[in-house]
Design a protein around this motif. Structure first.
Motif, PDB file in Angstrom:
ATOM      1  N   PHE A 223       0.838  -1.207   0.000  1.00 55.80           N
ATOM      2  CA  PHE A 223       0.000   0.000   0.000  1.00 55.80           C
ATOM      3  C   PHE A 223       0.869   1.252   0.000  1.00 55.80           C
ATOM      4  O   PHE A 223       0.667   2.179  -0.809  1.00 55.80           O
ATOM      5  N   HIS A 224       1.847   1.299   0.878  1.00 57.01           N
ATOM      6  CA  HIS A 224       2.676   2.504   0.977  1.00 57.01           C
ATOM      7  C   HIS A 224       3.693   2.595  -0.157  1.00 57.01           C
ATOM      8  O   HIS A 224       4.031   3.708  -0.594  1.00 57.01           O
ATOM      9  N   VAL A 225       4.148   1.468  -0.649  1.00 57.47           N
ATOM     10  CA  VAL A 225       5.034   1.497  -1.813  1.00 57.47           C
ATOM     11  C   VAL A 225       4.301   2.079  -3.020  1.00 57.47           C
ATOM     12  O   VAL A 225       4.864   2.852  -3.805  1.00 57.47           O
ATOM     13  N   ALA A 226       3.014   1.737  -3.173  1.00 60.00           N
ATOM     14  CA  ALA A 226       2.237   2.268  -4.298  1.00 60.00           C
ATOM     15  C   ALA A 226       2.170   3.786  -4.235  1.00 60.00           C
ATOM     16  O   ALA A 226       2.271   4.472  -5.270  1.00 60.00           O
ATOM     17  N   HIS A 227       2.004   4.358  -3.052  1.00 63.57           N
ATOM     18  CA  HIS A 227       1.960   5.811  -2.928  1.00 63.57           C
ATOM     19  C   HIS A 227       3.335   6.431  -3.123  1.00 63.57           C
ATOM     20  O   HIS A 227       3.456   7.525  -3.709  1.00 63.57           O
ATOM     21  N   ALA A 228       4.371   5.753  -2.631  1.00 61.04           N
ATOM     22  CA  ALA A 228       5.728   6.255  -2.861  1.00 61.04           C
ATOM     23  C   ALA A 228       6.064   6.243  -4.351  1.00 61.04           C
ATOM     24  O   ALA A 228       6.571   7.227  -4.898  1.00 61.04           O
ATOM     25  N   ALA A 229       5.748   5.144  -5.021  1.00 63.06           N
ATOM     26  CA  ALA A 229       5.982   5.067  -6.464  1.00 63.06           C
ATOM     27  C   ALA A 229       5.108   6.056  -7.212  1.00 63.06           C
ATOM     28  O   ALA A 229       5.459   6.503  -8.318  1.00 63.06           O
ATOM     29  N   GLY A 230       3.966   6.414  -6.624  1.00 61.55           N
ATOM     30  CA  GLY A 230       3.047   7.359  -7.250  1.00 61.55           C
ATOM     31  C   GLY A 230       3.478   8.804  -7.162  1.00 61.55           C
ATOM     32  O   GLY A 230       2.800   9.680  -7.714  1.00 61.55           O
ATOM     33  N   GLY A 231       4.576   9.096  -6.422  1.00 66.43           N
ATOM     34  CA  GLY A 231       5.160  10.422  -6.487  1.00 66.43           C
ATOM     35  C   GLY A 231       5.134  11.264  -5.240  1.00 66.43           C
ATOM     36  O   GLY A 231       5.700  12.362  -5.230  1.00 66.43           O
TER      37      GLY A 231
ATOM     38  N   ALA B 134      11.372  -0.265   1.694  1.00 66.37           N
ATOM     39  CA  ALA B 134      10.688  -0.335   0.400  1.00 66.37           C
ATOM     40  C   ALA B 134      10.228   1.048  -0.055  1.00 66.37           C
ATOM     41  O   ALA B 134      10.299   1.381  -1.248  1.00 66.37           O
ATOM     42  N   VAL B 135       9.754   1.868   0.881  1.00 68.65           N
ATOM     43  CA  VAL B 135       9.350   3.237   0.544  1.00 68.65           C
ATOM     44  C   VAL B 135      10.563   4.056   0.104  1.00 68.65           C
ATOM     45  O   VAL B 135      10.520   4.794  -0.893  1.00 68.65           O
ATOM     46  N   HIS B 136      11.674   3.923   0.836  1.00 71.00           N
ATOM     47  CA  HIS B 136      12.882   4.665   0.475  1.00 71.00           C
ATOM     48  C   HIS B 136      13.398   4.256  -0.899  1.00 71.00           C
ATOM     49  O   HIS B 136      13.929   5.102  -1.645  1.00 71.00           O
ATOM     50  N   ALA B 137      13.233   3.004  -1.252  1.00 76.01           N
ATOM     51  CA  ALA B 137      13.692   2.535  -2.564  1.00 76.01           C
ATOM     52  C   ALA B 137      12.943   3.227  -3.698  1.00 76.01           C
ATOM     53  O   ALA B 137      13.441   3.292  -4.830  1.00 76.01           O
ATOM     54  N   GLU B 138      11.748   3.748  -3.412  1.00 83.02           N
ATOM     55  CA  GLU B 138      10.968   4.473  -4.419  1.00 83.02           C
ATOM     56  C   GLU B 138      11.221   5.979  -4.362  1.00 83.02           C
ATOM     57  O   GLU B 138      10.587   6.740  -5.101  1.00 83.02           O
ATOM     58  N   GLY B 139      12.125   6.417  -3.492  1.00 79.67           N
ATOM     59  CA  GLY B 139      12.494   7.824  -3.444  1.00 79.67           C
ATOM     60  C   GLY B 139      11.673   8.691  -2.516  1.00 79.67           C
ATOM     61  O   GLY B 139      11.854   9.917  -2.485  1.00 79.67           O
ATOM     62  N   ALA B 140      10.777   8.094  -1.747  1.00 79.73           N
ATOM     63  CA  ALA B 140       9.930   8.867  -0.830  1.00 79.73           C
ATOM     64  C   ALA B 140      10.407   8.685   0.607  1.00 79.73           C
ATOM     65  O   ALA B 140      11.157   7.757   0.929  1.00 79.73           O
ATOM     66  N   ALA B 141       9.957   9.569   1.481  1.00 82.52           N
ATOM     67  CA  ALA B 141      10.199   9.437   2.910  1.00 82.52           C
ATOM     68  C   ALA B 141       9.007   8.739   3.558  1.00 82.52           C
ATOM     69  O   ALA B 141       7.918   8.653   2.983  1.00 82.52           O
TER      70      ALA B 141
END
Length: 408
Positions: free
Chosen positions: A50-58, A96-103
């Motif tokens: 769920f949170h990876v999807a939002h991180a990948a979403g920008g 996993a969130v950090h891997a998508e560039g988000a905090a």
């Protein structure tokens, strides 16, 4: 007095921004929205996804909600509560969130009178005896209870660092425990936690001090603070501005996210739009279902939706403090984002719009005139009583085996 002026040059919402010791890649935050994806108080693969999807979403940062500081401080028995066993799964999530560039931020708090004794096995603590619309039971919090809960917030913040979080958001809203103490409608205590505002704010100030003392400047500290409980005689904007000033003076938080409403007395005051009473009732067991059908229209009152619906009130907090502020409420596109930046808000927080489209931020960066597909029917709110919180308009998503995944 605050030095903020509307004459400043408005920042670009998609430009990097400092938040305490943290730098976010942009000024958008996935607001804390109870995901209903934890199991047994632990993170699951589904929660991570769920949170990876939002991180990948920008988004610049995604917020895990809700992580209670003690077992009885939950609104649901499956919710995460801070303890060593929860850290490995949460570390997987932050990695996993950090891997998508988000905090990644963790919302920490104690549900207080909003807690569910039937589900958690512990008391729903409150300033005094309060009617709970579902469980009918609350327990007045003793001074020992309050001291324990203050310490637990500090401990939770330290564990958040161990789990790799970049920030914590301290929950001071929605008539959860600290918010219920702020409310003159709910707090009738005769000790130094009741009466004048300074006493009613004592618990919130002690909690934020404990968090700052525990983590220093290692991570960012946000606080979600009510502006208006949405009930006669409740906490309101004039007192909220004073509490915001006290938090600023103490230096215990790096930013404030202003919110409204009472999960106990008027939950729809935050979620403007439709009030899906019958959908709520359908999710509940027999006796409670009947009660909600009868009393629901009084508890779940609908309010008209408009983009940026909390902006006008939040401007008054903006005028009272220099602290960075996060605008919440009806943030669905560039028009509201740009208006918020122009009015001196440093960040915007989004909930329902991202539940509908986790990649909305990417869409807005590529096509600024993109309109959110969320229609504010609020049926997403009723899904927290089911398997997982979701947008009922979006295609159903599940793991291959149809489960919510194992706790990790």
């Amino acid at each position: 007095m605050p030095q903020h002026s509307a004459a400043h040059r408005a920042p670009h919402v998609f430009a990097p921004a400092a938040l305490g010791p943290l730098t976010l890649r942009n000024r958008t935050i996935k607001a804390a929205t109870y995901e209903k994806r934890a199991r047994g108080g632990l993170a699951t693969d589904a929660l991570i996804d769920f949170h990876v999807a939002h991180a990948a979403g920008g988004v610049g940062m995604t917020t895990v909600a809700y992580c209670a500081v003690s077992p009885e401080g939950r609104t649901d028995g499956h919710q995460i509560h801070w303890r060593p066993e929860a850290l490995p799964g949460l570390r997987r999530l932050t990695d996993a969130v950090h891997a998508e560039g988000a905090a990644a931020s963790a919302q920490i708090g104690h549900a207080g009178p909003v807690g569910n004794p039937w589900s958690t096995g512990g008391p729903a603590l409150s300033p005094g005896r309060t009617l709970h619309p579902l469980t009918m039971r609350t327990t007045p919090a003793s001074r020992l209870d309050l001291a324990r809960i203050v310490r637990a917030h500090g401990s939770a913040a330290r564990m958040a660092i161990e789990a790799g979080f970049d920030a914590v958001e301290v929950h001071l809203g929605h008539n959860y425990l600290a918010s219920s103490f702020l409310s003159p409608k709910l707090n009738h205590r005769k000790d130094d936690y009741g009466g004048p505002l300074r006493n009613r704010a004592r618990l919130a100030l002690e909690i934020t001090r404990a968090v700052r003392d525990a983590v220093g400047d290692r991570i960012a500290i946000l606080a979600k603070l009510n502006m208006d409980d949405g009930v006669p005689g409740g906490f309101w904007l004039d007192e909220a501005a004073v509490v915001a000033q006290w938090l600023e003076q103490e230096g215990t938080v790096d930013a404030l996210e202003m919110t409204v409403g009472s999960s106990l007395l008027n939950p729809m005051y935050l979620f403007r739009g439709d009030a899906p009473v019958h959908d709520f009732a359908a999710q509940l067991p027999g006796p409670i279902k009947s009660a909600v059908k009868l009393a629901g229209p009084r508890l779940l009152r609908g309010y008209p939706y408009e983009d940026g619906y909390l902006l006008e009130d939040a401007r008054q907090i903006r005028a009272a403090v220099d602290l960075p502020l996060i605008l919440l409420g009806g943030v669905t596109g560039r028009e509201v984002m740009d208006r918020a930046m122009g009015d001196g808000f440093q960040f915007v927080a989004m909930a329902r719009a991202l539940l509908r489209e986790p990649d909305l931020i990417n869409q807005l960066q590529q096509r600024p005139r993109t309109r959110s597909l969320c229609n504010h029917n609020n049926k997403c709110m009723t899904t927290i009583f089911g398997r997982r919180t979701r947008c009922v308009l979006a295609p159903a998503q599940s793991l291959p085996d149809g489960s919510d995944g194992d706790a990790v």
